[in-house]
Write an enzyme that holds these catalytic residues in place. Sequence first.
Site, PDB file in Angstrom:
ATOM      1  N   SER A  28      -5.522  -7.996  -0.017  1.00 41.25           N
ATOM      2  CA  SER A  28      -4.727  -6.842  -0.451  1.00 41.25           C
ATOM      3  C   SER A  28      -3.233  -7.080  -0.548  1.00 41.25           C
ATOM      4  CB  SER A  28      -5.013  -5.650   0.466  1.00 41.25           C
ATOM      5  OG  SER A  28      -6.284  -5.134   0.176  1.00 41.25           O
ATOM      6  N   TYR A  32      -6.404   4.908   2.747  1.00 41.44           N
ATOM      7  CA  TYR A  32      -6.368   3.644   2.015  1.00 41.44           C
ATOM      8  C   TYR A  32      -7.625   3.495   1.162  1.00 41.44           C
ATOM      9  CZ  TYR A  32      -5.481  -1.353   1.397  1.00 41.44           C
ATOM     10  OH  TYR A  32      -5.218  -2.601   0.878  1.00 41.44           O
ATOM     11  N   ASN A  76      -9.215   1.354  -2.299  1.00 42.85           N
ATOM     12  CA  ASN A  76      -9.050   0.272  -3.258  1.00 42.85           C
ATOM     13  C   ASN A  76      -9.150   0.730  -4.707  1.00 42.85           C
ATOM     14  OD1 ASN A  76      -8.814  -2.162  -1.442  1.00 42.85           O
ATOM     15  ND2 ASN A  76     -10.704  -1.260  -0.680  1.00 42.85           N
ATOM     16  N   GLY A  88      -3.648  -8.658   4.026  1.00 41.59           N
ATOM     17  CA  GLY A  88      -4.881  -8.550   3.263  1.00 41.59           C
ATOM     18  C   GLY A  88      -6.055  -9.249   3.915  1.00 41.59           C
ATOM     19  N   ASN A 146      -8.862 -18.177   9.011  1.00 39.94           N
ATOM     20  CA  ASN A 146      -9.873 -18.509   8.008  1.00 39.94           C
ATOM     21  C   ASN A 146     -11.268 -18.002   8.367  1.00 39.94           C
ATOM     22  OD1 ASN A 146      -9.955 -20.488  10.062  1.00 39.94           O
ATOM     23  ND2 ASN A 146     -10.810 -22.033   8.677  1.00 39.94           N
TER      24      ASN A 146
END
Length: 395
Positions: free
Chosen positions: A97, A208, A210, A349, A372
Amino acid sequence: MQLNTAFSSKSLRALAAGTGLLALLAVTACGPENSATAAQSDRPEVRQALETVVQAGFPGAQAVITTAAGEWIVNAGVGDTASGAPIPDNAHVRIGSNTKSFVATVVLQLVAEGKVELDAPVERYLPGLVRGNGNDGSRVTVRQLLQHTSGLPDYLASGDPSRPADPNSQQIKADPEAIRGRHYSPAEMIRIAMTMPPQFEPGTRSIYTNTNYILLGMLIDRVTGRPAAAEITTRIIEPLGLRDTYFPAPGDNGLRAPYPRGYQEIDGTRIDFTDFDPSWADAAGAMIATGSDLNRFFLALLDGKLLPAAQLEQMRQTVPFDRMPSAGYGLGLVVQTTSCGKQTVAHGGSIPGFDTRTGVTADGVAVTMTVNELPTNKERAEVVERAFDSVVCAS
């Protein structure tokens, strides 16, 4: 702030990559060769913060800190559980994001050019698109899309444990079996969103969503006659010389070298989720960059190099942020205060494989921290957030 996802499919265990976790620690100073940079690279607080992430079970973490004195990189854990190699310097990662800040910047450039009005209805730019089940584009403004106060439903199942998705919903659930190789168009994602009723009356709350940024990407396309990815490239990436930042083209499911592997825990098993079709994230979160480039972008944006003062000021005006009670959400920017009192501005994000936290402090220090593996619950997300807080405070 994030494209959060949750997975549950026992049949996916056959896809699992190696799950051994190696506690490898590497510290690298880069940028200008001077004593200030060298001294900063040895700060134990940054190293210790990243180590807490690895100790919590994540494969690896990387912090990229950019200051007037130079830039340094600190790594903990591994970027590849099979080889034990650390996350490489200048690693390309999916930034999730953080993409929204690039999209918002282009929209506000169009506002400055007189091509878009912040308080105009979406219907003006995308006629007939936001319609159905109580959704009405004539009652939702561009500003409300940018600030997540539109009330529109989310096409993407968030995976937020506090707001479980309706099992009967048509929302896209980021299950690897369903989405890994599938291509979605923006129009398809908006059609999915329009099968659901609004979450609230436009302008009365901030949640929020998307869908807002998929629509903004489509708005850029309609107003300029070019895809949002092309406008981001010519208006931001090329002028700033961000050679390691890009919006993946259709069919580009991997990462440019160098890159770490990105992992996802599914039913207790770690899956290598580095490669997939990111089209379901599109203008809400599909971009790829390095920590160094992200820092350069946010520093340039907040220094007024991409927007006139009036639009930058609008961008920084916030409303309460439902996903971070201690933060505020502007027009594509998150403003929060750390435990040591430093205020940061940027975004952040999350997307399968990577969780990236970003922030620029008032004295011009930019921090990007990448893990990761995407946290799969609130507790693991808080581990990453605390580590980022510590890195900012030590920078």
